[in-house]
Design an enzyme around this catalytic site. Structure first.
Site, PDB file in Angstrom:
ATOM      1  N   ASP A 148       0.834  -1.302  -0.036  1.00 23.41           N
ATOM      2  CA  ASP A 148       0.051   0.016   0.113  1.00 23.41           C
ATOM      3  C   ASP A 148       0.751   1.287   0.044  1.00 23.41           C
ATOM      4  O   ASP A 148       1.071   1.801   1.044  1.00 23.41           O
ATOM      5  CB  ASP A 148      -0.842  -0.012   1.180  1.00 23.41           C
ATOM      6  N   GLU A 188      -6.875   4.872  -8.767  1.00 22.83           N
ATOM      7  CA  GLU A 188      -8.289   5.356  -8.159  1.00 22.83           C
ATOM      8  C   GLU A 188      -8.924   6.350  -9.145  1.00 22.83           C
ATOM      9  O   GLU A 188      -8.445   7.333  -9.569  1.00 22.83           O
ATOM     10  CB  GLU A 188      -8.070   5.986  -7.043  1.00 22.83           C
ATOM     11  N   LYS A 246      -9.778   1.557  -9.177  1.00 17.56           N
ATOM     12  CA  LYS A 246     -10.402   1.835  -7.828  1.00 17.56           C
ATOM     13  C   LYS A 246     -11.469   2.535  -7.595  1.00 17.56           C
ATOM     14  O   LYS A 246     -11.423   3.769  -8.166  1.00 17.56           O
ATOM     15  CB  LYS A 246      -9.273   2.148  -6.795  1.00 17.56           C
ATOM     16  N   THR A 297     -13.086   0.091  -3.096  1.00 13.33           N
ATOM     17  CA  THR A 297     -12.392   0.606  -1.780  1.00 13.33           C
ATOM     18  C   THR A 297     -13.286   1.227  -0.944  1.00 13.33           C
ATOM     19  O   THR A 297     -14.498   1.415  -1.108  1.00 13.33           O
ATOM     20  CB  THR A 297     -11.146   1.546  -2.212  1.00 13.33           C
ATOM     21  N   PHE A 327     -11.710  -1.879   4.844  1.00 15.91           N
ATOM     22  CA  PHE A 327     -10.861  -1.313   5.787  1.00 15.91           C
ATOM     23  C   PHE A 327     -10.535  -1.434   7.243  1.00 15.91           C
ATOM     24  O   PHE A 327     -11.526  -1.103   7.857  1.00 15.91           O
ATOM     25  CB  PHE A 327     -10.971   0.248   5.449  1.00 15.91           C
TER      26      PHE A 327
END
Length: 320
Positions: free
Chosen positions: A17, A96, A132, A156, A178
């Site tokens: 990440d 993203e 994403k 996400t 998450f």
């Protein structure tokens, strides 16, 4: 004995990440995931100074609305970070869609298509990229369209089972629940200190994993947003885990046996849930943590995207 990181790699696909080139080169993850926060940090890295300069010069050569040009330069930089990471990992790089498009299905689809086209212009096929999108109802609907076009998606900002079920029904390639942000909310709400087994983020991912495996769902579960290695160890065996360089380093230094905690064979049985828009919105609304963390996450990503565009704007003006 192998480090806990090496043991984890034997049962889970490890994803980095980060946009830190040196960390990726050193830790050798299979995939990488990025977001506006990571791209913003990458701007300060010497490894991307040439890419920043190229993007600024490209932007100055473009005509039309200034704000649109700045946004296009931001996209170009995100692609540059992703392209650099794709040279270091054998798997996929996530890029993203703008957070401020999270409630606009058509705009999200068009942005995703443009990102894939930009990667393909650099010789990077769509099979190396994950788009994403936030796990809003609209983001999931956009992903459903993109998946049918052969554009795999990573959903996400996922905090509860309703989001996970909707993603599975849409044929999404991968979800990123998450873990750490769920823990953050519960710690703040209760003042309690949680063990790894009690950790609400760990419990949530285990529940999603069981739902998917017991119902024959192929969507990949990739735990994300970890606060400590205890959370990671408690999810050993999950399909994928995306981990920050600091925690990857800690796992690499950690010794001792790592027990596999999740496996398809041991998944608990969970009855299928019928998910439509009304059910989705009610289940999300009924979960204060998920509602608040989704909104907070969208605001945070949008803020970082705005900061990124502000920096680009200033650099373009300075270079004019």
């Amino acid at each position: 004995m192998a480090s806990k990181l090496e043991q984890l790699r034997a049962m889970t696909t490890v994803v980095a990440d980060t946009g830190d080139i040196e960390a990726v080169r050193r830790l050798k993850p299979v995939d990488c995931t990025t977001n506006p926060t990571i791209v913003l940090k990458a701007l300060a890295m010497p490894a991307f100074s040439d890419a920043v300069g190229e993007a600024i010069r490209w932007g100055q050569s473009q005509g039309g609305n200034h704000e649109a040009v700045v946004a296009a330069v931001a996209d170009r930089l995100a692609i540059s970070v992703g392209a650099a990471l794709s040279e270091l990992v054998p798997g996929r790089v996530s890029t993203e869609v703008d957070a401020d498009l999270s409630f606009d299905i058509e705009a999200s689809i068009e942005k995703a298509r443009s990102l894939i086209k930009a990667y393909e212009a650099r010789g990077i096929g769509r099979e190396r990229i994950l788009i994403k999108l936030a796990s809003t109802w609209e983001g999931i609907r956009a992903a459903e369209v993109l998946q049918k076009e052969g554009i795999d998606c990573n959903l996400t900002l996922l905090f509860n089972l309703a989001q996970a079920v909707a993603c599975a029904d849409a044929g999404v390639f991968l979800i990123s629940p998450f873990v750490g942000r769920i823990l953050d909310w519960h710690v703040k709400a209760t003042g309690k200190t949680f063990t790894a087994e009690e950790d609400p983020g760990v419990v949530s991912v285990r529940g999603i994993y069981d739902y998917y495996k017991s119902n024959g769902i192929g969507t990949i579960v990739m735990g994300a947003s970890f606060r400590n290695i205890g959370e990671i160890e408690a999810l050993a065996g999950c399909d994928r885990l995306t981990i920050s360089p600091a925690l990857l380093e800690e796992l690499d230094a950690a010794q001792g046996s790592l027990e596999r905690r999740l496996s398809p064979e041991k998944a608990g049985k969970v009855a299928p849930i019928h998910m439509d828009e009304k059910t989705f919105r009610w289940m999300l609304n009924d979960d204060a943590m998920a509602t608040e963390k989704l909104a907070e996450g969208l605001r945070g990503f949008a803020k970082d995207l705005g900061n990124l565009r502000t920096i680009i704007d200033k650099q373009m003006q300075a270079a004019a």
